[in-house]
Design a protein around this motif. Structure first.
Motif, PDB file in Angstrom:
ATOM      1  N   GLU A   9       0.825  -1.211   0.000  1.00 45.03           N
ATOM      2  CA  GLU A   9       0.000   0.000   0.000  1.00 45.03           C
ATOM      3  C   GLU A   9       0.860   1.263   0.000  1.00 45.03           C
ATOM      4  O   GLU A   9       0.519   2.259  -0.639  1.00 45.03           O
ATOM      5  N   GLN A  10       1.964   1.219   0.725  1.00 51.35           N
ATOM      6  CA  GLN A  10       2.872   2.361   0.744  1.00 51.35           C
ATOM      7  C   GLN A  10       3.479   2.599  -0.637  1.00 51.35           C
ATOM      8  O   GLN A  10       3.540   3.743  -1.102  1.00 51.35           O
ATOM      9  N   LEU A  11       3.904   1.551  -1.304  1.00 53.66           N
ATOM     10  CA  LEU A  11       4.473   1.695  -2.651  1.00 53.66           C
ATOM     11  C   LEU A  11       3.441   2.273  -3.620  1.00 53.66           C
ATOM     12  O   LEU A  11       3.749   3.159  -4.419  1.00 53.66           O
ATOM     13  N   ILE A  12       2.217   1.797  -3.530  1.00 57.54           N
ATOM     14  CA  ILE A  12       1.142   2.307  -4.396  1.00 57.54           C
ATOM     15  C   ILE A  12       0.857   3.768  -4.076  1.00 57.54           C
ATOM     16  O   ILE A  12       0.697   4.600  -4.976  1.00 57.54           O
ATOM     17  N   SER A  13       0.806   4.107  -2.783  1.00 62.84           N
ATOM     18  CA  SER A  13       0.537   5.491  -2.377  1.00 62.84           C
ATOM     19  C   SER A  13       1.638   6.434  -2.849  1.00 62.84           C
ATOM     20  O   SER A  13       1.356   7.564  -3.271  1.00 62.84           O
ATOM     21  N   GLU A  14       2.883   6.001  -2.767  1.00 57.11           N
ATOM     22  CA  GLU A  14       3.985   6.842  -3.237  1.00 57.11           C
ATOM     23  C   GLU A  14       3.854   7.129  -4.733  1.00 57.11           C
ATOM     24  O   GLU A  14       4.092   8.247  -5.183  1.00 57.11           O
ATOM     25  N   LEU A  15       3.465   6.118  -5.501  1.00 55.50           N
ATOM     26  CA  LEU A  15       3.272   6.331  -6.931  1.00 55.50           C
ATOM     27  C   LEU A  15       2.096   7.271  -7.201  1.00 55.50           C
ATOM     28  O   LEU A  15       2.177   8.140  -8.083  1.00 55.50           O
ATOM     29  N   LYS A  16       1.013   7.124  -6.455  1.00 59.39           N
ATOM     30  CA  LYS A  16      -0.154   8.002  -6.633  1.00 59.39           C
ATOM     31  C   LYS A  16       0.196   9.450  -6.293  1.00 59.39           C
ATOM     32  O   LYS A  16      -0.207  10.376  -6.998  1.00 59.39           O
ATOM     33  N   ILE A  17       0.931   9.644  -5.234  1.00 58.00           N
ATOM     34  CA  ILE A  17       1.341  10.998  -4.846  1.00 58.00           C
ATOM     35  C   ILE A  17       2.232  11.610  -5.920  1.00 58.00           C
ATOM     36  O   ILE A  17       2.082  12.779  -6.276  1.00 58.00           O
ATOM     37  N   GLY A  18       3.136  10.824  -6.450  1.00 61.72           N
ATOM     38  CA  GLY A  18       4.004  11.325  -7.513  1.00 61.72           C
ATOM     39  C   GLY A  18       3.234  11.720  -8.759  1.00 61.72           C
ATOM     40  O   GLY A  18       3.535  12.729  -9.404  1.00 61.72           O
ATOM     41  N   MET A  19       2.213  10.941  -9.093  1.00 64.67           N
ATOM     42  CA  MET A  19       1.434  11.237 -10.303  1.00 64.67           C
ATOM     43  C   MET A  19       0.580  12.488 -10.156  1.00 64.67           C
ATOM     44  O   MET A  19       0.361  13.215 -11.113  1.00 64.67           O
ATOM     45  N   SER A  20       0.085  12.747  -8.974  1.00 65.18           N
ATOM     46  CA  SER A  20      -0.869  13.851  -8.817  1.00 65.18           C
ATOM     47  C   SER A  20      -0.287  15.046  -8.071  1.00 65.18           C
ATOM     48  O   SER A  20      -1.040  15.897  -7.604  1.00 65.18           O
ATOM     49  N   SER A  21       1.019  15.162  -8.008  1.00 65.21           N
ATOM     50  CA  SER A  21       1.620  16.182  -7.148  1.00 65.21           C
ATOM     51  C   SER A  21       1.277  17.616  -7.553  1.00 65.21           C
ATOM     52  O   SER A  21       1.001  18.436  -6.702  1.00 65.21           O
ATOM     53  N   THR A  22       1.290  17.970  -8.823  1.00 63.11           N
ATOM     54  CA  THR A  22       1.023  19.366  -9.195  1.00 63.11           C
ATOM     55  C   THR A  22      -0.402  19.590  -9.703  1.00 63.11           C
ATOM     56  O   THR A  22      -0.741  20.719 -10.061  1.00 63.11           O
ATOM     57  N   LEU A  23      -1.228  18.563  -9.719  1.00 70.86           N
ATOM     58  CA  LEU A  23      -2.611  18.741 -10.182  1.00 70.86           C
ATOM     59  C   LEU A  23      -3.404  19.754  -9.351  1.00 70.86           C
ATOM     60  O   LEU A  23      -4.174  20.526  -9.918  1.00 70.86           O
ATOM     61  N   PRO A  24      -3.251  19.812  -8.025  1.00 64.71           N
ATOM     62  CA  PRO A  24      -3.983  20.846  -7.287  1.00 64.71           C
ATOM     63  C   PRO A  24      -3.599  22.271  -7.713  1.00 64.71           C
ATOM     64  O   PRO A  24      -4.456  23.145  -7.778  1.00 64.71           O
ATOM     65  N   LEU A  25      -2.346  22.483  -8.028  1.00 68.19           N
ATOM     66  CA  LEU A  25      -1.936  23.822  -8.490  1.00 68.19           C
ATOM     67  C   LEU A  25      -2.543  24.148  -9.848  1.00 68.19           C
ATOM     68  O   LEU A  25      -2.951  25.289 -10.095  1.00 68.19           O
ATOM     69  N   ILE A  26      -2.608  23.163 -10.717  1.00 70.58           N
ATOM     70  CA  ILE A  26      -3.241  23.383 -12.024  1.00 70.58           C
ATOM     71  C   ILE A  26      -4.718  23.692 -11.820  1.00 70.58           C
ATOM     72  O   ILE A  26      -5.262  24.599 -12.459  1.00 70.58           O
ATOM     73  N   ARG A  27      -5.358  22.979 -10.905  1.00 68.16           N
ATOM     74  CA  ARG A  27      -6.779  23.220 -10.629  1.00 68.16           C
ATOM     75  C   ARG A  27      -7.017  24.601 -10.031  1.00 68.16           C
ATOM     76  O   ARG A  27      -8.104  25.156 -10.173  1.00 68.16           O
ATOM     77  N   VAL A  28      -6.033  25.163  -9.362  1.00 65.47           N
ATOM     78  CA  VAL A  28      -6.157  26.529  -8.845  1.00 65.47           C
ATOM     79  C   VAL A  28      -5.997  27.545  -9.974  1.00 65.47           C
ATOM     80  O   VAL A  28      -6.696  28.563 -10.012  1.00 65.47           O
ATOM     81  N   MET A  29      -5.103  27.264 -10.900  1.00 63.44           N
ATOM     82  CA  MET A  29      -4.846  28.219 -11.988  1.00 63.44           C
ATOM     83  C   MET A  29      -6.025  28.306 -12.954  1.00 63.44           C
ATOM     84  O   MET A  29      -6.229  29.355 -13.570  1.00 63.44           O
ATOM     85  N   VAL A  30      -6.796  27.236 -13.099  1.00 64.69           N
ATOM     86  CA  VAL A  30      -7.920  27.235 -14.045  1.00 64.69           C
ATOM     87  C   VAL A  30      -8.966  28.297 -13.680  1.00 64.69           C
ATOM     88  O   VAL A  30      -9.328  29.108 -14.526  1.00 64.69           O
ATOM     89  N   PRO A  31      -9.454  28.378 -12.446  1.00 66.63           N
ATOM     90  CA  PRO A  31     -10.425  29.447 -12.153  1.00 66.63           C
ATOM     91  C   PRO A  31      -9.785  30.808 -11.894  1.00 66.63           C
ATOM     92  O   PRO A  31     -10.470  31.830 -11.907  1.00 66.63           O
ATOM     93  N   LEU A  32      -8.478  30.829 -11.667  1.00 65.74           N
ATOM     94  CA  LEU A  32      -7.810  32.112 -11.425  1.00 65.74           C
ATOM     95  C   LEU A  32      -7.809  32.989 -12.675  1.00 65.74           C
ATOM     96  O   LEU A  32      -8.005  34.203 -12.576  1.00 65.74           O
TER      97      LEU A  32
END
Length: 183
Positions: free
Chosen positions: A83-106
């Motif tokens: 589970e830790q290995l899977i979580s590390e990969l998920k975190i790596g894949m989605s690391s900058t997506l929240p920033l992109i989601r902030v820039m879209v409505p900005l």
């Protein structure tokens, strides 16, 4: 002959930059902020595509090798490591997506700011002259509309790529548990 050809080439190469300069002049100071938001957003989007093309395959191979090196893969402890290995990969894949989601409505919010400042310029022109000065009003209205247009265009492209990247992360995340089988 070469003088006129050189002048024609210089004029041909500088014409797009003059129109961009005119665009920024007509859109007002808010367009510089919209451009900055667009540059940040596109940098983050391109970084995600680069991550999926270059970094993620290596990270996945590294985590898979770490999982396959384990002799025992059935215990509770082994499942937590998986589970830790899977979580590390998920975190790596989605690391900058929240920033992109902030820039879209900005971007459209900045465009709205340009709309408000442009309309304030229209009202200032009307009160300064005491009547409607068409030229001053046209400048304010163009300022308002161009900044709104720029904010919406940046946001629409950002929304498209944000959704595309989010779905890619979701598909890859759903695929990870099947690839790291507990045995």
């Amino acid at each position: 002959m070469f003088g006129s050809l050189g002048e024609a080439l210089a004029a041909g190469f500088s014409a797009p930059f003059e129109s961009v300069g005119d665009f920024f002049h007509l859109g007002g100071w808010v367009l510089k902020w919209i451009l900055l938001a667009a540059l940040v957003m596109w940098t983050l989007i391109l970084e995600r595509y680069w991550y999926f093309a270059r970094i993620h395959p290596g990270e996945f191979r590294h985590r898979l090798a770490a999982w396959m090196e384990r002799r025992e893969r059935r215990s509770w402890h082994a499942h937590r490591i998986r589970e830790q290995l899977i979580s590390e990969l998920k975190i790596g894949m989605s690391s900058t997506l929240p920033l992109i989601r902030v820039m879209v409505p900005l971007a459209p919010l900045l465009g709205l700011l340009g709309t408000v400042t442009g309309m304030l310029e229209v009202f200032d022109a009307m009160t300064a002259v005491g009547q409607s000065d068409v030229r001053a009003m046209a400048y304010g209205v163009s300022h308002a509309m161009i900044s709104t247009l720029a904010g919406l265009v940046v946001s629409l492209f950002g929304l498209f790529f944000s959704v595309q990247l989010s779905s890619r992360v979701q598909v890859e995340s759903e695929r990870l548990p099947d690839l790291l089988l507990p045995e």
